[in-house]
Design an enzyme around this catalytic site. Structure first.
Site, PDB file in Angstrom:
ATOM      1  N   HIS A 235      89.446  26.149 -92.367  1.00  0.00           N
ATOM      2  CA  HIS A 235      88.987  25.740 -91.032  1.00  0.00           C
ATOM      3  C   HIS A 235      88.813  24.214 -90.981  1.00  0.00           C
ATOM      4  CE1 HIS A 235      86.698  26.351 -87.210  1.00  0.00           C
ATOM      5  NE2 HIS A 235      86.161  25.205 -87.594  1.00  0.00           N
ATOM      6  N   GLU A 236      88.030  23.688 -91.900  1.00  0.00           N
ATOM      7  CA  GLU A 236      87.778  22.246 -91.897  1.00  0.00           C
ATOM      8  C   GLU A 236      89.069  21.477 -92.161  1.00  0.00           C
ATOM      9  OE1 GLU A 236      85.138  21.450 -90.571  1.00  0.00           O
ATOM     10  OE2 GLU A 236      84.018  23.302 -90.828  1.00  0.00           O
ATOM     11  N   HIS A 239      90.839  20.851 -88.976  1.00  0.00           N
ATOM     12  CA  HIS A 239      90.264  19.668 -88.321  1.00  0.00           C
ATOM     13  C   HIS A 239      90.765  18.403 -89.025  1.00  0.00           C
ATOM     14  CE1 HIS A 239      87.500  21.620 -85.562  1.00  0.00           C
ATOM     15  NE2 HIS A 239      86.857  22.260 -86.522  1.00  0.00           N
ATOM     16  N   GLU A 266      89.212  22.265 -82.139  1.00  0.00           N
ATOM     17  CA  GLU A 266      88.945  23.604 -82.668  1.00  0.00           C
ATOM     18  C   GLU A 266      90.220  24.454 -82.717  1.00  0.00           C
ATOM     19  OE1 GLU A 266      86.181  24.115 -84.061  1.00  0.00           O
ATOM     20  OE2 GLU A 266      85.887  26.274 -84.233  1.00  0.00           O
TER      21      GLU A 266
HETATM   22 ZN    ZN Z   1      85.420  23.816 -86.166  1.00  0.00          ZN
END
Ligand code: ZN
Length: 472
Positions: A235-236, A239, A266
């Site tokens: 997830h990170e 980003h 996101e």
């Molecule tokens: Zn996030």
């Protein structure tokens, strides 16, 4: 930084923030922007320069419309209110927090009034616009409503199926050091540049795009469930890939090197975490490496076992622990309540009842206490109102982009099964990252997919997965 340094650092940060704010809102900045706007050669419609100036104007106007006294009050009351929230949540005591939320709401409404409400708009629009420029409550409502009813129906089908996949493959004990090696291995394969970023450990995972060539990611490890850290890291990393793909080396500090919105940010994290990381081809590639790095305990299971286990869906009380399918229902409860609070159709005292009723209706769960109900999130306590919808917008954008990516890259699923992610990363760099803030989120979506944002791609993705995993 050692914990005892926090107070001194907070002092420094607040002084810097004040200096930066004063410089950004100085009258000379406004004059310079106006002078540029009067120059036709800079304002050619559709040009990069014009978009850059449009966003500079936006930032300047937003920063100058709020009186300094209100900004300071929001910061001060926000940090006090956050402290009260911590204790109130601990004790599950709504009455303790309610007066502070009341204060924060009053200040937040004042903030919205300072921005001025657009014709046909509502006060809540100004709040969401801070995080998702151009989005409005009615546009969000139009996308969320069909999503909500169809998701609830899908959950009911899942519940009736009665054949949940085994979660045993996730319950192997793996020491953090090995998990860290594996996380770095996956990040490297996906194309995260470790010469321009790094992965460390914290209690709350985050990604910070500090500056050109420096993108920091953090994660946390639980020995008893290695996929928590794996998906947190992916997830990170999503980003992080966005931050690394922005044109910061040439334009750092200008809007054209900045991210569009929280929703688009996101979309990048959810795409790598869910659309890539929870797919069957991903496990086909990753499992042999996982066995080598994490240990032989994984040997009993195959890629399908992992694909099934990481896609288990179950209605729950806590948003941050929710699975991919139920997560958006948690977000909708918050969106509806905060919108009603700002527009005056709901009172603070009614929140617990309204919260619990919606959890029963949308997720089919009974909320046992306020700690696991309306006191669970920190956001409202320090004025983050209008922020929650961006979580679901991210999922919606990710799904709509994903459909387009798979038609542009017909070999993508086979590539993922071989650990080849370069074309995907390249696609994201070209279509999303390199434009910075040139387009608003809705416009970018239309440019990429030819359509307005819709709930359909996400619903199709979630339905397809649930049908595979639950044999519907
Ligand atoms: Zn996030």
């Amino acid at each position: 930084m050692p914990p005892a340094g926090a107070a001194g650092r907070a002092e420094q940060a607040s002084i810097l923030a004040e200096i930066v704010h004063a410089r950004r809102t100085g009258p000379n900045v406004g004059q310079l922007i106006s002078a540029c706007e009067a120059d036709d050669t800079l304002m050619k419609p559709g040009s990069e320069t014009a978009a850059n100036l449009r966003e500079m104007r936006r930032d300047y106007d937003l920063a100058t419309k709020l009186p300094g006294e209100l900004v300071a009050e929001l910061a001060k009351v926000g940090s006090q209110s956050q402290e009260v929230w911590k204790q109130a949540r601990e004790k599950s005591d709504w009455q303790m927090f309610a007066p502070w939320l009341e204060k924060m709401l009053t200040l937040t409404k004042r903030k919205s009034e300072c921005y001025g409400i657009a014709p046909g708009g509502e006060a809540y629009d100004n709040l969401i616009d801070e995080y998702e420029p151009g989005a409005t409550a009615s546009m969000i409502q139009a996308t969320f409503t069909p999503l909500r009813s169809e998701l609830s129906a899908l959950l009911a089908r899942v519940k009736e199926s009665g054949t949940p996949p085994s979660e045993k493959p996730l319950k192997v004990k793996i020491e953090p050091a090995k998990q860290h090696t594996f996380g770095n291995f996956v990040m490297g394969a996906c194309g995260f540049d470790t010469q321009a970023g790094r992965l460390d450990v914290t209690t709350h995972p985050f990604c910070s795009g500090i500056g050109p060539g420096d993108t920091r990611l953090t994660t946390r490890y639980r020995e008893e469930k290695f996929t928590d850290a794996l998906y947190g890291t992916m997830h990170e990393m999503g980003h992080g890939l966005y931050e690394q793909g922005l044109p910061k080396h040439n334009y750092f500090g200008e809007p054209r090197a900045g991210d569009i919105s929280l929703g688009i940010h996101e979309s990048q994290s959810r795409m790598w975490e869910n659309f890539v990381g929870r797919s069957k081809p991903f496990w086909k590639w990753a499992l042999p490496h996982a066995k080598k790095i994490l240990g032989k305990q994984l040997g009993k299971y195959d890629a399908k076992d992992y694909f099934m286990a990481v896609n288990t869906s179950r209605p729950s009380l806590i948003r941050v622990e929710a699975d991919e399918a139920t997560y958006n229902l948690h977000v909708m409860v918050r969106f509806e309540i905060e919108r009603a609070l700002i527009n005056g159709s709901m009172k603070v005292k009614d929140i617990p009842g309204e919260w619990n009723r919606r959890y029963q209706e949308y997720l089919g769960v009974a909320v046992p206490d306020e700690r696991r109900g309306c006191l669970q999130d920190v956001h409202w306590s320090f004025g983050l109102i209008g922020y929650f919808p961006t979580y679901t917008l991210g999922n919606l954008y990710a799904a709509q982009f994903w459909e387009r990516i798979n038609s542009d890259l017909p070999d993508l699923q086979r590539d993922i099964a071989k650990g080849k992610f370069a074309d995907l990363k390249q696609w994201l760099n070209e279509k999303v990252h390199k434009h910075g803030r040139r387009y608003r989120a809705g416009e970018l979506c239309k440019r990429i997919t030819g359509k307005e944002l819709s709930a359909k791609p996400l619903l199709k993705h979630l339905t397809d997965r649930a049908e595979l995993v639950y044999n519907l």
